[in-house]
Enzyme design. Structure first.
Site, PDB file in Angstrom:
ATOM      1  N   LYS A 205     -12.324 100.825   3.850  1.00  0.00           N
ATOM      2  CA  LYS A 205     -12.399 102.271   3.610  1.00  0.00           C
ATOM      3  C   LYS A 205     -11.916 102.541   2.195  1.00  0.00           C
ATOM      4  O   LYS A 205     -10.730 102.491   1.908  1.00  0.00           O
ATOM      5  CB  LYS A 205     -11.501 102.985   4.628  1.00  0.00           C
ATOM      6  CG  LYS A 205     -11.982 104.344   5.082  1.00  0.00           C
ATOM      7  CD  LYS A 205     -12.029 105.400   3.999  1.00  0.00           C
ATOM      8  CE  LYS A 205     -10.662 105.936   3.629  1.00  0.00           C
ATOM      9  NZ  LYS A 205     -10.703 106.795   2.426  1.00  0.00           N
ATOM     10  N   GLY A 237      -9.459 109.601   4.303  1.00  0.00           N
ATOM     11  CA  GLY A 237      -8.483 108.677   4.876  1.00  0.00           C
ATOM     12  C   GLY A 237      -7.690 109.335   5.989  1.00  0.00           C
ATOM     13  O   GLY A 237      -7.376 108.709   7.005  1.00  0.00           O
ATOM     14  N   GLU A 279       0.905  97.273   0.206  1.00  0.00           N
ATOM     15  CA  GLU A 279       1.222  97.263  -1.230  1.00  0.00           C
ATOM     16  C   GLU A 279       1.425  98.709  -1.604  1.00  0.00           C
ATOM     17  O   GLU A 279       0.472  99.499  -1.596  1.00  0.00           O
ATOM     18  CB  GLU A 279       0.060  96.685  -2.030  1.00  0.00           C
ATOM     19  CG  GLU A 279      -0.239  95.257  -1.683  1.00  0.00           C
ATOM     20  CD  GLU A 279      -1.414  94.745  -2.489  1.00  0.00           C
ATOM     21  OE1 GLU A 279      -2.506  95.303  -2.359  1.00  0.00           O
ATOM     22  OE2 GLU A 279      -1.225  93.814  -3.252  1.00  0.00           O
ATOM     23  N   CYS A 318       0.646 100.910  -9.855  1.00  0.00           N
ATOM     24  CA  CYS A 318       1.813 100.845  -8.964  1.00  0.00           C
ATOM     25  C   CYS A 318       3.036 100.323  -9.699  1.00  0.00           C
ATOM     26  O   CYS A 318       4.144 100.808  -9.508  1.00  0.00           O
ATOM     27  CB  CYS A 318       1.503  99.991  -7.752  1.00  0.00           C
ATOM     28  SG  CYS A 318       0.784  98.410  -8.197  1.00  0.00           S
ATOM     29  N   GLU A 420       7.732 108.804  -8.098  1.00  0.00           N
ATOM     30  CA  GLU A 420       6.564 108.179  -8.714  1.00  0.00           C
ATOM     31  C   GLU A 420       5.590 109.269  -9.171  1.00  0.00           C
ATOM     32  O   GLU A 420       5.023 109.991  -8.349  1.00  0.00           O
ATOM     33  CB  GLU A 420       5.884 107.259  -7.693  1.00  0.00           C
ATOM     34  CG  GLU A 420       4.844 106.370  -8.323  1.00  0.00           C
ATOM     35  CD  GLU A 420       4.116 105.501  -7.299  1.00  0.00           C
ATOM     36  OE1 GLU A 420       3.992 105.904  -6.136  1.00  0.00           O
ATOM     37  OE2 GLU A 420       3.661 104.414  -7.690  1.00  0.00           O
TER      38      GLU A 420
HETATM   39  P1  NAD Z   1      -2.987 107.206  -0.898  1.00  0.00           P
HETATM   40  O1  NAD Z   1      -1.950 106.635  -0.048  1.00  0.00           O
HETATM   41  O2  NAD Z   1      -3.110 108.678  -0.970  1.00  0.00           O
HETATM   42  O3  NAD Z   1      -4.452 106.680  -0.502  1.00  0.00           O
HETATM   43  C1  NAD Z   1      -4.792 105.301  -0.406  1.00  0.00           C
HETATM   44  C2  NAD Z   1      -5.867 105.153   0.618  1.00  0.00           C
HETATM   45  O4  NAD Z   1      -5.362 105.576   1.862  1.00  0.00           O
HETATM   46  C3  NAD Z   1      -7.130 105.972   0.364  1.00  0.00           C
HETATM   47  O5  NAD Z   1      -8.255 105.209   0.756  1.00  0.00           O
HETATM   48  C4  NAD Z   1      -6.972 107.144   1.285  1.00  0.00           C
HETATM   49  O6  NAD Z   1      -8.223 107.675   1.664  1.00  0.00           O
HETATM   50  C5  NAD Z   1      -6.279 106.489   2.460  1.00  0.00           C
HETATM   51  N1  NAD Z   1      -5.505 107.385   3.292  1.00  0.00           N
HETATM   52  C6  NAD Z   1      -4.929 108.558   2.954  1.00  0.00           C
HETATM   53  N2  NAD Z   1      -4.290 109.092   4.024  1.00  0.00           N
HETATM   54  C7  NAD Z   1      -4.458 108.212   5.040  1.00  0.00           C
HETATM   55  C8  NAD Z   1      -4.016 108.163   6.389  1.00  0.00           C
HETATM   56  N3  NAD Z   1      -3.269 109.119   6.915  1.00  0.00           N
HETATM   57  N4  NAD Z   1      -4.360 107.090   7.123  1.00  0.00           N
HETATM   58  C9  NAD Z   1      -5.083 106.090   6.611  1.00  0.00           C
HETATM   59  N5  NAD Z   1      -5.545 106.087   5.367  1.00  0.00           N
HETATM   60  C10 NAD Z   1      -5.223 107.128   4.571  1.00  0.00           C
HETATM   61  O7  NAD Z   1      -2.700 106.559  -2.283  1.00  0.00           O
HETATM   62  P2  NAD Z   1      -3.468 106.829  -3.589  1.00  0.00           P
HETATM   63  O8  NAD Z   1      -2.939 108.137  -4.102  1.00  0.00           O
HETATM   64  O9  NAD Z   1      -4.924 106.683  -3.372  1.00  0.00           O
HETATM   65  O10 NAD Z   1      -3.008 105.613  -4.516  1.00  0.00           O
HETATM   66  C11 NAD Z   1      -1.923 105.698  -5.321  1.00  0.00           C
HETATM   67  C12 NAD Z   1      -0.745 104.998  -4.712  1.00  0.00           C
HETATM   68  O11 NAD Z   1      -1.066 103.638  -4.485  1.00  0.00           O
HETATM   69  C13 NAD Z   1       0.460 105.003  -5.615  1.00  0.00           C
HETATM   70  O12 NAD Z   1       1.607 105.339  -4.884  1.00  0.00           O
HETATM   71  C14 NAD Z   1       0.554 103.559  -6.096  1.00  0.00           C
HETATM   72  O13 NAD Z   1       1.811 103.159  -6.446  1.00  0.00           O
HETATM   73  C15 NAD Z   1      -0.017 102.817  -4.956  1.00  0.00           C
HETATM   74  N6  NAD Z   1      -0.553 101.528  -5.363  1.00  0.00           N
HETATM   75  C16 NAD Z   1       0.141 100.393  -5.108  1.00  0.00           C
HETATM   76  C17 NAD Z   1      -0.352  99.147  -5.501  1.00  0.00           C
HETATM   77  C18 NAD Z   1       0.387  97.876  -5.198  1.00  0.00           C
HETATM   78  O14 NAD Z   1      -0.175  96.807  -5.367  1.00  0.00           O
HETATM   79  N7  NAD Z   1       1.618  97.929  -4.763  1.00  0.00           N
HETATM   80  C19 NAD Z   1      -1.566  99.073  -6.170  1.00  0.00           C
HETATM   81  C20 NAD Z   1      -2.240 100.246  -6.443  1.00  0.00           C
HETATM   82  C21 NAD Z   1      -1.725 101.478  -6.015  1.00  0.00           C
END
Ligand code: NAD
Length: 489
Positions: A205, A237, A279, A318, A420
């Site tokens: 997804k 999501g 992650e 991240c 963050e």
């Molecule tokens: P997010 O958590 O909002 O979304 C990530 C994914 O989760 C998307 O596909 C979204 O559609 C889905 N999602 C959202 N709500 C959901 C739910 N309730 N249930 C299941 N899926 C759901 O994060 P984002 O804003 O897209 O990404 C940024 C974040 O990701 C930052 O906090 C960043 O630090 C983190 N990140 C971490 C790494 C790592 O390797 N540690 C890498 C990249 C990004």
């Protein structure tokens, strides 16, 4: 030499700044379609009950193409397709699966330039990064796991003369993978390559802000895989995540995204007690010691680049080094001024221009979130050393999601140091000695990455500190080493 399809600047003889034609415009190297369906069971399927939404280009705020807003019915179909494909895929030899991964890598490499342009336009990241990092790293990931699956072995142990214990790895089954928008293709590769190498099948997804680039990749590699091994379902999501993770028959969930969403997904995984890989976020410290300014040499310049790394991928990383901790002497030695000068010279612009160093944020939601922190920083009493507002680009980029690279100076107890921001916002604080540096660096709820800048390996490796506390480990130039938490004993 790479050939470029250019929009304004066409390098006739020598390589130089190049602006790629935008996907969807005449002459682009990316054959963008007007609508993208879900990829399920090896076919392009319309959402069963859902509709479509527009994917917006961050550089202009204008629609590029439509993607499916799926419902639980599509999740159901995708998990069924992955379940049907699983026994056949799991039964293939590691040799055969490795060959498929190598073929995927070769196909991606053949199309590296078009994939990079697509990724850059959908995400907003500078094309020099997608050409030089995101896509080459994604390709390498498939090659890495092609090798890993050939060389991985189990273990065997004789517990007694009558008892032998042996362990070997087996695929889990259907894996749910939920990825973010900041590295859409690279994050997909990180998850897909190991999962399919091990013999699992996948329902992926993508994030709603970047639903298409991975589908573009699937168009390129779909024929290399048996139907149903990889399935991609787009949509919200918040609506699809829970039914996907709780689906009976899904054997594992892998997630990259925010800490808050990761916590929710771990909650869904409890229903069927399935393993999770998370992650999540960070607020990485980047620690600079006084000796960096001992000479204005290459290392000094490199350290300034290290300071500026918070703006890579517009801070949407991240492990973004978003907290710079400077030893007091660096301020008087002019390092902070020099570093801020370099930040002021970051080239912000069209992500498809190869001379651009920083593109637009990924979405309007991100712009609003970051803008809130820009206001908060001032309210908390931080001083703005540069930036602090939306960047006005003019022309056809005027509707884009651009933010000025921003440096605040303040103290680590401020929310702009603790939360963050996930944008091009650096917070700078000072420290007097090694122990204070470690204390400030570790004063965070996160712990993903960190950097240490010093000419003295006793400092970067932490030996000097052992008289009082155990150590920080680091290196003189990396931004990805971890600071260990101090042991109070
Ligand atoms: P997010 O958590 O909002 O979304 C990530 C994914 O989760 C998307 O596909 C979204 O559609 C889905 N999602 C959202 N709500 C959901 C739910 N309730 N249930 C299941 N899926 C759901 O994060 P984002 O804003 O897209 O990404 C940024 C974040 O990701 C930052 O906090 C960043 O630090 C983190 N990140 C971490 C790494 C790592 O390797 N540690 C890498 C990249 C990004």
């Amino acid at each position: 030499m790479t050939t470029y399809a250019t929009r304004e600047i066409a390098p006739e003889t020598a390589p130089g700044p190049t602006v790629y034609v935008r996907p969807g415009e005449t002459g682009s190297i990316v054959p963008l379609k007007t609508r993208y369906e879900n990829f399920i069971g090896g076919e392009w399927l319309k959402p069963i009950k859902g509709g479509y939404a527009a994917d917006l280009a961050p550089a202009t705020g204008l629609p590029t193409a439509e993607y499916a807003r799926s419902t639980v019915e599509d999740i159901d179909m995708a998990v069924r397709a992955a379940s049907s494909a699983f026994p056949g895929w799991a039964a293939t030899t590691t040799h055969d699966r490795a060959a498929v991964l190598m073929a995927i890598a070769d196909r991606l490499e053949e199309h590296l330039e078009t994939i990079a342009v697509m990724e850059s336009w959908e995400n907003g990241k500078p094309v020099r990064e997608t050409l030089g990092a995101d896509i080459p790293l994604a390709i390498d990931h498939f090659r890495y796991f092609a090798a890993a699956i050939r060389t991985q072995e189990g273990t065997i142990k004789k517990l007694s003369n009558e008892l032998v214990s042996y362990h070997f790895r087996e695929p889990i089954g259907v894996v749910a993978q939920i990825i973010p928008w900041n590295f859409p293709i690279l994050m997909a590769a990180w998850k897909l390559a190991p999962a399919i190498a091990a013999g699992n099948t996948v329902v992926l997804k993508p994030a709603s802000a970047t639903p298409i680039s991975i589908l573009y990749v699937m168009e390129l590699i779909g024929d290399l895989l048996p139907a149903g091994v990889i399935n991609v379902v787009n949509g919200s999501g918040a609506h699809l995540g829970r039914p996907l993770v709780e689906y009976d028959g899904v054997g594992k969930v892998a997630f990259t995204g925010s800490t808050a969403t990761g916590r929710e997904i771990m909650g869904y995984a409890i229903k069927n007690i399935i393993p999770t890989t998370m992650e999540l976020g960070d607020k990485s410290p980047n620690v600079f010691f006084d000796d960096v300014a001992r000479s204005k040499d290459d290392f000094y310049t490199k350290a300034i680049e290290g300071f500026t790394m918070f703006a890579v991928n517009k801070g949407e990383i991240c492990s973004c080094p978003s907290r710079a901790l400077l030893q007091d002497g660096l301020v008087t030695a002019g390092f902070l001024d020099d570093a801020v000068d370099r930040v002021k010279r970051i080239t912000v612009g069209d992500p498809l221009d190869t001379s651009t160093e920083m593109g637009p944020q990924n979405s309007l939601d991100q712009v609003e979130k970051i803008s809130g922190y820009l206001t908060l920083g001032v309210e908390e009493g931080a001083s703005t050393l540069t930036g602090g507002k939306r960047a006005e680009m003019g022309g056809d980029l005027s509707g884009g999601y651009f933010i000025e690279p921003t440096v605040f100076r303040g103290t680590n107890d401020m929310r702009i140091f603790q939360e963050e921001i996930f944008g091009p916002v650096l917070t700078v604080a000072t420290f007097s000695d090694y122990d204070e540096a470690i204390a400030i660096a570790n004063d965070t709820i996160y712990g993903l990455g960190s950097g240490v800048w010093s000419r003295d390996t006793d400092v970067t490796y932490g030996r000097r500190a052992r008289t009082s506390r155990p150590a920080a480990c680091g290196s003189t130039r990396t931004t990805s080493t971890h600071l260990l938490r101090s042991d109070p004993s």
